[in-house]
Write a protein that holds these residues in place. Structure first.
Motif, short mmCIF file in Angstrom:
data_model
loop_
_atom_site.label_atom_id
_atom_site.label_comp_id
_atom_site.label_asym_id
_atom_site.label_seq_id
_atom_site.Cartn_x
_atom_site.Cartn_y
_atom_site.Cartn_z
N LYS A 32 26.36 17.90 -26.70
CA LYS A 32 27.81 17.87 -26.63
C LYS A 32 28.31 16.85 -27.64
O LYS A 32 27.54 16.01 -28.11
N PRO A 33 29.59 16.87 -27.99
CA PRO A 33 30.11 15.90 -28.95
C PRO A 33 29.95 14.47 -28.44
O PRO A 33 30.06 14.20 -27.25
N LEU A 34 29.68 13.55 -29.37
CA LEU A 34 29.58 12.15 -28.97
C LEU A 34 30.92 11.63 -28.47
O LEU A 34 30.98 10.75 -27.61
N HIS A 35 32.01 12.14 -29.03
CA HIS A 35 33.35 11.85 -28.53
C HIS A 35 33.88 13.14 -27.91
O HIS A 35 34.56 13.92 -28.56
N PRO A 36 33.57 13.41 -26.65
CA PRO A 36 34.01 14.66 -26.03
C PRO A 36 35.52 14.68 -25.82
O PRO A 36 36.17 13.62 -25.78
N TYR A 37 36.06 15.87 -25.68
CA TYR A 37 37.48 15.99 -25.38
C TYR A 37 37.76 15.36 -24.03
O TYR A 37 37.08 15.63 -23.04
N THR A 38 38.76 14.48 -23.99
CA THR A 38 39.13 13.84 -22.74
C THR A 38 40.55 13.32 -22.84
O THR A 38 41.05 13.04 -23.93
N THR A 39 41.20 13.22 -21.70
CA THR A 39 42.52 12.58 -21.65
C THR A 39 42.42 11.20 -21.02
O THR A 39 43.43 10.54 -20.78
N ASP A 40 41.19 10.77 -20.76
CA ASP A 40 40.96 9.45 -20.16
C ASP A 40 40.87 8.40 -21.25
O ASP A 40 39.82 7.83 -21.53
N THR A 41 42.00 8.13 -21.90
CA THR A 41 42.02 7.19 -23.01
C THR A 41 43.42 6.63 -23.18
O THR A 41 44.41 7.35 -22.95
N PRO A 42 43.54 5.37 -23.55
CA PRO A 42 44.87 4.85 -23.87
C PRO A 42 45.31 5.38 -25.22
O PRO A 42 44.49 5.88 -26.00
N LEU A 44 45.82 5.45 -28.99
CA LEU A 44 45.03 4.74 -29.99
C LEU A 44 45.53 5.02 -31.39
O LEU A 44 46.10 6.08 -31.67
N MET A 45 45.24 4.08 -32.29
CA MET A 45 45.39 4.31 -33.71
C MET A 45 44.47 3.33 -34.41
O MET A 45 44.07 2.31 -33.84
N ARG A 46 44.07 3.66 -35.63
CA ARG A 46 43.17 2.80 -36.38
C ARG A 46 43.95 2.13 -37.51
O ARG A 46 44.60 2.79 -38.31
N VAL A 47 43.89 0.79 -37.54
CA VAL A 47 44.59 0.02 -38.55
C VAL A 47 43.60 -0.97 -39.16
O VAL A 47 42.56 -1.26 -38.57
N PRO A 48 43.88 -1.50 -40.36
CA PRO A 48 42.98 -2.51 -40.93
C PRO A 48 42.82 -3.71 -40.01
O PRO A 48 43.78 -4.14 -39.35
N ARG A 254 35.82 0.75 -22.73
CA ARG A 254 36.11 -0.45 -23.51
C ARG A 254 37.53 -0.43 -24.08
O ARG A 254 38.22 -1.46 -24.11
N GLN A 255 37.96 0.72 -24.56
CA GLN A 255 39.30 0.78 -25.16
C GLN A 255 40.39 0.62 -24.12
O GLN A 255 41.43 0.01 -24.37
N THR A 256 40.15 1.16 -22.93
CA THR A 256 41.10 0.95 -21.84
C THR A 256 41.15 -0.52 -21.45
O THR A 256 42.22 -1.08 -21.21
N TRP A 257 39.98 -1.15 -21.41
CA TRP A 257 39.93 -2.59 -21.07
C TRP A 257 40.72 -3.40 -22.09
O TRP A 257 41.49 -4.30 -21.73
N LEU A 258 40.53 -3.11 -23.37
CA LEU A 258 41.24 -3.84 -24.42
C LEU A 258 42.75 -3.63 -24.31
O LEU A 258 43.53 -4.55 -24.56
N ALA A 259 43.16 -2.41 -23.94
CA ALA A 259 44.58 -2.12 -23.82
C ALA A 259 45.21 -2.84 -22.63
O ALA A 259 46.40 -3.18 -22.66
#
Length: 368
Positions: A32-42, A44-48, A254-259
């Motif tokens: 399966k994909p390493l990043h599977p489809y999910t809505t369990d995420t805050p 996100l965006m990627r910035v420098p 981890r991303q939810t924790w950071l948020a």
């Protein structure tokens, strides 16, 4: 005819077989994909990572690291030229040109090193010599590496970190505890800072070394039960208390924790990132490197480079070392494995940690 191999070779082969077995289970075929489809995420965006020039410490760290390497090249193991030890990414800023103190520390620090996933399961087998603490002690730095439950969640380990910090008296009038978290140890340390605010005034700085700050897509593939097989490792004394180690490393966790958690601003944070060239990955990490490369080839065999950065921290360096080489001297104590599975394990860790401490010492003296 049977060849009578020496017992130490047989033992190494047996241990290697177990390492391979666990590795194959952890790095099996992708279903399966390493990043599977999910809505369990805050959101996100990627910035420098660098928003302000003063956040980028790479120039000064390079000056210090190069000076330390050249000064210690006859006394430290695994010496390599500075340019080979670092990965140059984008435009590296110039250093400040100041002289580098290579003598006794002017502001001694006490390091508390928090190890990563499953470290206590393999520590007896690793049989590492205390080369880093011994090297640093020459200059007045102290190094403590407590036993942390490598199969437990960050919440579980945070209480132990809290108790350790509270039990360590300061050396002087200023906070002098430097918390260094390696891999999952970095996230365990961040959990402790949030859950137990009473430790914050005692901390001089916190460093992530190859930290799993944003998690790793590899953790999406398996359950905690697979990692808990490390309990069967020869000589292991680890126990899977709350069985939350691998779950803690999932990117969504981890991303939810950071948020949801704002790091205490009173503590300076530093990020030291492993970013090896593809030909500098040990063979045992090649499978996981290639798997992660389907998401991003800029990884250390376990974690993608941008997931190692603490938000708003100082960027110290990108190191040309894989996830194991940055922390564990496997090749020094296990020659056979060092020539096969951990064949890119050599790295001047002693000089790297000395340079890191001298950089932070400079910063703390400037602030105070």
């Amino acid at each position: 005819m049977m060849i009578p191999f020496p017992q130490h070779v047989i033992k190494s082969l047996r241990t290697s077989s177990i390492l391979v077995m666990v590795g194959l289970m952890l790095n099996g075929c992708i279903s399966k994909p390493l990043h599977p489809y999910t809505t369990d995420t805050p959101p996100l965006m990627r910035v420098p990572a660098i928003q302000h020039l003063e956040q980028d410490k790479r120039g000064r760290f390079k000056e210090i690291f190069c000076a330390v390497l050249e000064a210690r090249k006859d006394t430290i193991p695994d010496y390599m030229p500075c340019e080979e030890a670092l990965t140059s990414l984008g435009q590296t800023p110039e250093g400040n040109g100041k002289s580098v103190n290579l003598g006794p520390s002017q502001r001694p620090l006490q390091v508390v090193f928090i190890p990563g996933l499953g470290r206590d399961c393999v520590s007896e087998w690793l049989a590492e010599e205390d080369t880093i603490p011994t090297h640093l002690s020459q200059f007045g730095y102290q190094w403590h590496s407590p036993r942390i439950n490598g199969l437990a969640s960050g919440r579980h380990n945070a209480k132990y970190i809290r108790d350790l910090v509270m039990a360590t008296p300061p050396l002087g009038e200023y906070p002098d505890l430097l918390l260094i978290g390696y891999s999952k140890g970095a996230t365990d340390t961040l959990e402790a800072l949030i859950l137990y605010p009473e430790i914050q005034p005692r901390i001089a700085a916190m460093v992530s070394v190859s930290g799993a700050i944003g998690g790793s897509p590899l953790a999406n593939e398996f359950s905690d039960g697979v990692v808990n097989l490390l309990e069967l490792f020869p000589g292991a004394t680890c126990e899977a208390d709350d069985q939350g180690a691998l779950s803690d490393l999932q990117p969504a966790t981890r991303q939810t924790w950071l948020a949801q958690n704002k790091l205490p601003p009173s503590i300076p944070y530093y990020s030291l990132i492993s970013y090896p060239s593809p030909d500098n990955i040990s063979s045992a990490l090649k499978i996981s490197y290639n798997k992660l490369a389907k998401v991003d080839a800029r990884n250390d065999g376990q974690i993608i480079f941008y997931d190692q950065f603490i938000p708003n921290s100082y960027l110290v360096a990108y190191l040309n070392a894989d996830h194991w080489a940055i922390s564990t001297a496997i090749a020094r104590t296990h020659n056979l494995i060092g020539h096969t599975f951990a064949n890119r394990n050599n790295y001047p860790r002693e000089a790297m940690y000395e340079a890191l401490l001298r950089l932070i010492e400079e910063d703390l003296e400037t602030v105070e």
